[in-house]
Design a protein around this motif. Structure first.
Motif, PDB file in Angstrom:
ATOM      1  N   THR A  82       0.829  -1.198   0.000  1.00 20.85           N
ATOM      2  CA  THR A  82       0.000   0.000   0.000  1.00 20.85           C
ATOM      3  C   THR A  82       0.862   1.246   0.000  1.00 20.85           C
ATOM      4  O   THR A  82       1.958   1.262   0.565  1.00 20.85           O
ATOM      5  N   LEU A  83       0.348   2.287  -0.641  1.00 19.41           N
ATOM      6  CA  LEU A  83       0.982   3.601  -0.579  1.00 19.41           C
ATOM      7  C   LEU A  83       0.327   4.475   0.490  1.00 19.41           C
ATOM      8  O   LEU A  83       0.832   5.554   0.800  1.00 19.41           O
ATOM      9  N   ASP A  84      -0.777   4.001   1.013  1.00 15.33           N
ATOM     10  CA  ASP A  84      -1.667   4.814   1.847  1.00 15.33           C
ATOM     11  C   ASP A  84      -1.495   4.436   3.316  1.00 15.33           C
ATOM     12  O   ASP A  84      -1.992   3.398   3.768  1.00 15.33           O
ATOM     13  N   VAL A  85      -0.815   5.293   4.088  1.00 17.85           N
ATOM     14  CA  VAL A  85      -0.580   4.994   5.495  1.00 17.85           C
ATOM     15  C   VAL A  85      -1.880   4.893   6.280  1.00 17.85           C
ATOM     16  O   VAL A  85      -1.971   4.188   7.296  1.00 17.85           O
ATOM     17  N   ALA A  86      -2.929   5.546   5.777  1.00 20.98           N
ATOM     18  CA  ALA A  86      -4.218   5.498   6.461  1.00 20.98           C
ATOM     19  C   ALA A  86      -4.851   4.113   6.399  1.00 20.98           C
ATOM     20  O   ALA A  86      -5.714   3.790   7.226  1.00 20.98           O
ATOM     21  N   ASP A  87      -4.447   3.269   5.428  1.00 18.34           N
ATOM     22  CA  ASP A  87      -4.963   1.899   5.376  1.00 18.34           C
ATOM     23  C   ASP A  87      -4.695   1.177   6.692  1.00 18.34           C
ATOM     24  O   ASP A  87      -5.546   0.460   7.225  1.00 18.34           O
ATOM     25  N   HIS A  88      -3.491   1.364   7.212  1.00 21.46           N
ATOM     26  CA  HIS A  88      -3.088   0.706   8.452  1.00 21.46           C
ATOM     27  C   HIS A  88      -3.734   1.375   9.658  1.00 21.46           C
ATOM     28  O   HIS A  88      -4.274   0.698  10.547  1.00 21.46           O
ATOM     29  N   ARG A  89      -3.682   2.685   9.696  1.00 25.22           N
ATOM     30  CA  ARG A  89      -4.215   3.414  10.856  1.00 25.22           C
ATOM     31  C   ARG A  89      -5.709   3.196  11.036  1.00 25.22           C
ATOM     32  O   ARG A  89      -6.214   3.142  12.161  1.00 25.22           O
ATOM     33  N   SER A  90      -6.403   3.053   9.931  1.00 26.68           N
ATOM     34  CA  SER A  90      -7.855   2.919   9.994  1.00 26.68           C
ATOM     35  C   SER A  90      -8.311   1.471  10.186  1.00 26.68           C
ATOM     36  O   SER A  90      -9.499   1.214  10.399  1.00 26.68           O
ATOM     37  N   GLY A  91      -7.374   0.527  10.099  1.00 23.53           N
ATOM     38  CA  GLY A  91      -7.733  -0.873  10.239  1.00 23.53           C
ATOM     39  C   GLY A  91      -8.225  -1.524   8.965  1.00 23.53           C
ATOM     40  O   GLY A  91      -8.736  -2.657   9.001  1.00 23.53           O
ATOM     41  N   ARG A  92      -8.065  -0.849   7.818  1.00 24.82           N
ATOM     42  CA  ARG A  92      -8.478  -1.477   6.557  1.00 24.82           C
ATOM     43  C   ARG A  92      -7.585  -2.674   6.221  1.00 24.82           C
ATOM     44  O   ARG A  92      -7.995  -3.577   5.494  1.00 24.82           O
ATOM     45  N   ILE A  93      -6.367  -2.660   6.736  1.00 27.47           N
ATOM     46  CA  ILE A  93      -5.464  -3.802   6.591  1.00 27.47           C
ATOM     47  C   ILE A  93      -4.932  -4.158   7.972  1.00 27.47           C
ATOM     48  O   ILE A  93      -4.702  -3.282   8.813  1.00 27.47           O
ATOM     49  N   THR A  94      -4.727  -5.455   8.209  1.00 28.39           N
ATOM     50  CA  THR A  94      -4.304  -5.911   9.534  1.00 28.39           C
ATOM     51  C   THR A  94      -3.277  -7.026   9.399  1.00 28.39           C
ATOM     52  O   THR A  94      -3.544  -8.051   8.746  1.00 28.39           O
ATOM     53  N   THR A  95      -2.114  -6.832   9.989  1.00 28.24           N
ATOM     54  CA  THR A  95      -1.076  -7.866  10.003  1.00 28.24           C
ATOM     55  C   THR A  95      -1.551  -9.059  10.817  1.00 28.24           C
ATOM     56  O   THR A  95      -2.190  -8.910  11.860  1.00 28.24           O
ATOM     57  N   ARG A  96      -1.216 -10.259  10.309  1.00 27.82           N
ATOM     58  CA  ARG A  96      -1.453 -11.471  11.077  1.00 27.82           C
ATOM     59  C   ARG A  96      -0.286 -12.424  10.871  1.00 27.82           C
ATOM     60  O   ARG A  96       0.010 -12.807   9.745  1.00 27.82           O
ATOM     61  N   ILE A  97       0.384 -12.740  11.976  1.00 32.09           N
ATOM     62  CA  ILE A  97       1.504 -13.677  11.912  1.00 32.09           C
ATOM     63  C   ILE A  97       1.051 -14.995  12.516  1.00 32.09           C
ATOM     64  O   ILE A  97       0.492 -15.003  13.605  1.00 32.09           O
ATOM     65  N   PRO A  98       1.235 -16.090  11.770  1.00 28.99           N
ATOM     66  CA  PRO A  98       1.995 -16.191  10.532  1.00 28.99           C
ATOM     67  C   PRO A  98       1.180 -15.821   9.300  1.00 28.99           C
ATOM     68  O   PRO A  98      -0.045 -15.878   9.312  1.00 28.99           O
ATOM     69  N   GLY A  99       1.910 -15.393   8.247  1.00 25.57           N
ATOM     70  CA  GLY A  99       1.381 -15.432   6.904  1.00 25.57           C
ATOM     71  C   GLY A  99       0.948 -14.163   6.231  1.00 25.57           C
ATOM     72  O   GLY A  99       0.978 -14.077   5.010  1.00 25.57           O
ATOM     73  N   ILE A 100       0.489 -13.149   6.985  1.00 26.07           N
ATOM     74  CA  ILE A 100      -0.120 -11.983   6.338  1.00 26.07           C
ATOM     75  C   ILE A 100       0.588 -10.713   6.799  1.00 26.07           C
ATOM     76  O   ILE A 100       0.568 -10.357   7.985  1.00 26.07           O
TER      77      ILE A 100
END
Length: 368
Positions: A82-100
């Motif tokens: 992503t180029l959009d830091v707001a994706d992470h801040r807003s929760g549109r994307i979420t890290t999950r270990i393992p795998g994502i």
């Protein structure tokens, strides 16, 4: 402003069958300088999103995440870009270990390298690229073809048989039993020192200790007559075979150490390559000569080439190119002792000396 498109290949992208570009990038919640090439050995999905506010991107992302257990870091891993830091801040994307995991590509360097955008344009083409375990491009897909990408991912996850061979050389009887025992006794008498690994930091190659990545102790052999005898064995027993198998004349040897992986501390060395810093770029071939066999675990594995493990008999060697991703699996019983030199040639020696300027404090300079 990100202008996105879901169809068309206006910007050149890596072709199917080609080696995917390597990079270091900010992987959110994980590492701001994540080294991508170390993930080889499994199928990889790179989803160039641009921004998760785009409706087509959200739909493709939802399909990819419908079965998150597909991404387990064993068979397959997912990286959203992503180029959009707001994706992470807003929760549109979420890290999950393992795998994502998600890459914040603020400078567009990764997106440019993979053809999702061009340096001289705001145009961005979200797409999915699938890599095989050797980080070669296996498929490229526009967002409406996400189902096809998933089918390829599942196919790649089944590739790799336990009997697949890595491009390594196995050479028995390099050292005799007496030499192996002398090296073990030398280690046990002196006691080992914690062994680090090389990393480039701020333009300098430095030694780093990280027990999560590597747990091993080493001694350096100081007896120069003994070193010459060990060098002679390598010269007579390994050099001709390497020249025959790899068409390489190994005229130089680096390191006279005895290494010990101890089960009491789960001795191991996670997947790495031996020539990725300025201070190690001259290394051409790595050699592992086991000195004993009364241990469990502690085997060599080359993830890019399957799950097979390699364990030479005492005195025997495994020889492999320093660019191969490899790991030493944890020792689960006893101690594994090994002699671990690197081989190179006269041309590489000149490169090694020229790179002295990039060595950090405590990393000894080299003179031919």
């Amino acid at each position: 402003m990100i202008q996105s498109a879901t169809r068309g290949d206006a910007i050149p992208k890596p072709i199917v069958g080609s080696a995917a570009p390597w990079f270091k990038a900010n992987v959110l919640d994980i590492n701001p300088q994540y080294t991508f090439h170390t993930v080889a050995g499994r199928a990889i999905v790179l989803f160039f999103m641009g921004t998760a506010t785009d409706e087509a991107v959200r739909a493709a992302h939802a399909k990819l995440m419908a079965d998150p257990d597909r991404f387990d870091d064993v068979r397959c891993s997912f990286f959203g870009v992503t180029l959009d830091v707001a994706d992470h801040r807003s929760g549109r994307i979420t890290t999950r270990i393992p795998g994502i995991r998600y890459i914040l590509d603020s400078d567009r360097a990764v997106s440019n390298a993979y053809g999702a955008c061009a340096a001289d344009s705001d145009h961005y083409e979200p797409y999915i690229i699938v890599l095989d375990r050797q980080l070669r491009v296996a498929g490229r897909y526009h967002l409406p073809d996400t189902d096809k990408a998933l089918a390829l991912i599942d196919h790649l996850a089944q590739e790799g048989k336990p009997d697949d061979w890595a491009p390594v050389l196995s050479v028995p009887r390099v050292f005799d039993r007496a030499t192996c025992q002398r090296l073990i006794d030398l280690y046990d008498t002196e006691g080992g020192q914690d062994s680090g690994f090389m990393r480039d930091v701020d333009g300098k190659t430095v030694s780093v200790i990280d027990h999560a990545h590597k747990r091993r102790s080493d001694i350096t052999i100081k007896d120069q007559d003994f070193c010459r005898a060990l060098s002679a064995r390598v010269h007579h027993c390994l050099r001709p075979v390497i020249k025959r198998a790899f068409n390489f004349n190994a005229t130089r040897m680096e390191r006279y150490i005895v290494a010990c992986y101890d089960a009491s501390v789960a001795g191991h060395f996670r997947a790495h390559r031996d020539n990725t810093t300025m201070g190690t770029a001259h290394r051409r071939f790595a050699v592992t000569i086991n000195l004993n066999d009364d241990f469990d675990g502690g085997e060599l594995r080359f993830p890019e080439f399957g799950a097979r493990t390699y364990r030479p008999a005492p005195g025997g060697a495994i020889v492999f190119g320093c660019g191969l991703l490899h790991e030493a699996t944890p020792v689960t019983r006893g101690r594994r002792y090994a002699f671990l030199p690197f081989l190179y040639d006269d041309e590489a020696a000149a490169q090694r000396e020229a790179n002295n300027q990039y060595l950090g404090e405590g990393v000894g300079a080299y003179r031919q």
